[in-house]
Design a protein around this motif. Structure first.
Motif, short mmCIF file in Angstrom:
data_model
loop_
_atom_site.label_atom_id
_atom_site.label_comp_id
_atom_site.label_asym_id
_atom_site.label_seq_id
_atom_site.Cartn_x
_atom_site.Cartn_y
_atom_site.Cartn_z
N LYS A 1 0.93 -1.20 -0.20
CA LYS A 1 -0.07 0.00 0.06
C LYS A 1 0.91 1.28 -0.07
CE LYS A 1 -3.47 -2.61 2.43
NZ LYS A 1 -4.87 -2.60 2.95
N HIS B 1 -8.26 -3.00 -6.70
CA HIS B 1 -8.18 -3.50 -5.15
C HIS B 1 -9.33 -2.53 -4.43
CE1 HIS B 1 -6.92 -3.03 -1.05
NE2 HIS B 1 -6.16 -4.08 -1.10
N GLU C 1 -11.06 -10.72 -1.91
CA GLU C 1 -10.87 -9.74 -0.60
C GLU C 1 -12.14 -9.28 -0.04
OE1 GLU C 1 -6.51 -8.63 -0.47
OE2 GLU C 1 -7.69 -7.23 -1.58
N GLY D 1 -7.37 -5.02 6.44
CA GLY D 1 -7.06 -4.24 7.65
C GLY D 1 -7.79 -3.92 8.78
N SER E 1 -6.74 -9.47 6.02
CA SER E 1 -6.35 -9.76 7.32
C SER E 1 -5.57 -11.04 7.58
CB SER E 1 -7.09 -9.53 8.58
OG SER E 1 -7.70 -8.35 8.57
N GLY F 1 -1.85 -7.68 3.32
CA GLY F 1 -1.50 -6.27 3.26
C GLY F 1 -0.67 -5.99 4.58
N GLY F 2 -1.09 -5.75 5.75
CA GLY F 2 -0.38 -5.23 6.89
C GLY F 2 0.80 -6.29 7.09
#
Ligand code: PEP
Length: 257
Positions: free
Chosen positions: A11, A97, A169, A175, A215, A236-237
């Motif tokens: 991101k 996305h 997703e 997130g 997640s 992501g994270g």
């Protein structure tokens, strides 16, 4: 047999210096692993692509972009073309996305143009699809997916889609720390594969890779990967730290062993 694919979507995180550090760390740690032939893709911000590409030389880690514009060049201030991304070393591009759909006006029509531009420039599109919480609660999940896939893939033939990856997703899981349960994810992945069978044919549906995103962490990747229609993850994270992303790849490799 579908090859597992784990991609990291960084991101709008990581300066060039931080991106070099992270990709060097991942290169070092992933080299030590028996990855079982998993495709690992890093998707840094545009500004760091060339530097990360340099770091990844002589490694089997692949590079992807987080978006693109469908024209090769022109008066399109702020945009980056598929051709430019290919030159920067990308072989993948995330398209559609949910953050782009939600904050930047991305529609199925623009997604469709971007997929075509990616394919025309030897980039593998990772097409993101998924429902919001409101849509799930209204029992519209399958309708949303049908809309994203049917319209996003408009005009693409079997050979085109075989060069793509789909990422399911659920927006409510991105997130938020809330992951779809493996059963919830499998239900939707199965639905997507069946939809691809209807849109194309059985052979195509069986070959296309469908990643789960939302997640994903070292703690939940194994159970997700055990599902028959989950072929990897878009992370992501947890892709922003060497330890967590390496752990995700390691655990995915253990499942497919
Ligand atoms: C994503 O950015 O595609 C994503 C799934 O993010 P996170 O893993 O942080 O939920």
């Amino acid at each position: 047999m579908r090859k597992t694919i784990i991609a990291g979507n960084w991101k709008m995180y990581k300066t060039i210096k931080e991106a070099i550090e992270l990709s060097n760390g991942l290169k070092r740690e992933l080299f030590k692993l028996d990855k079982q032939g998993i495709d690992v893709v890093l998707c840094p911000p545009f500004t760091a692509l060339s530097e990360v590409a340099e770091v990844l030389v002589e490694s089997d880690i692949l590079l992807g972009a987080q978006d693109l514009y469908w024209q090769d060049e022109g008066a399109f201030t702020g945009e980056v073309s598929a051709k430019m991304l290919q030159e920067a070393g990308c072989t993948f591009a995330i398209i559609g996305h949910s953050e782009r759909r939600q904050f930047f006006g991305e529609t199925n029509a623009t997604v469709n143009k971007k997929i075509k531009a990616a394919l025309a420039n030897a980039l593998t599109p990772i097409l993101c699809v998924g429902e919001t919480l409101k849509e799930r609660e209204a029992k519209e999940t399958f309708d949303v997916l049908e809309d994203h896939l049917h319209n996003g893939l408009d005009g693409l033939n079997k050979e085109d889609v075989l060069r793509m990856v789909v990422a399911y997703e659920p927006v409510w899981a991105i997130g938020t720390g809330k992951t779809a349960t493996p059963e919830q994810a499998q239900e939707v992945h199965g639905y997507i594969r069946d939809l691809l069978r209807k849109l194309y044919d059985k052979e195509t549906a069986l070959q296309i890779r469908i990643q789960y995103g939302g997640s994903v962490k070292p703690e939940n990747i194994s159970a997700l990967m055990q599902q028959p229609d989950i072929d990897g993850a878009l992370v992501g994270g947890a892709s922003l730290q060497v330890v967590s992303f390496t752990d995700i790849v390691k655990k995915a490799a253990e499942v497919i062993k």
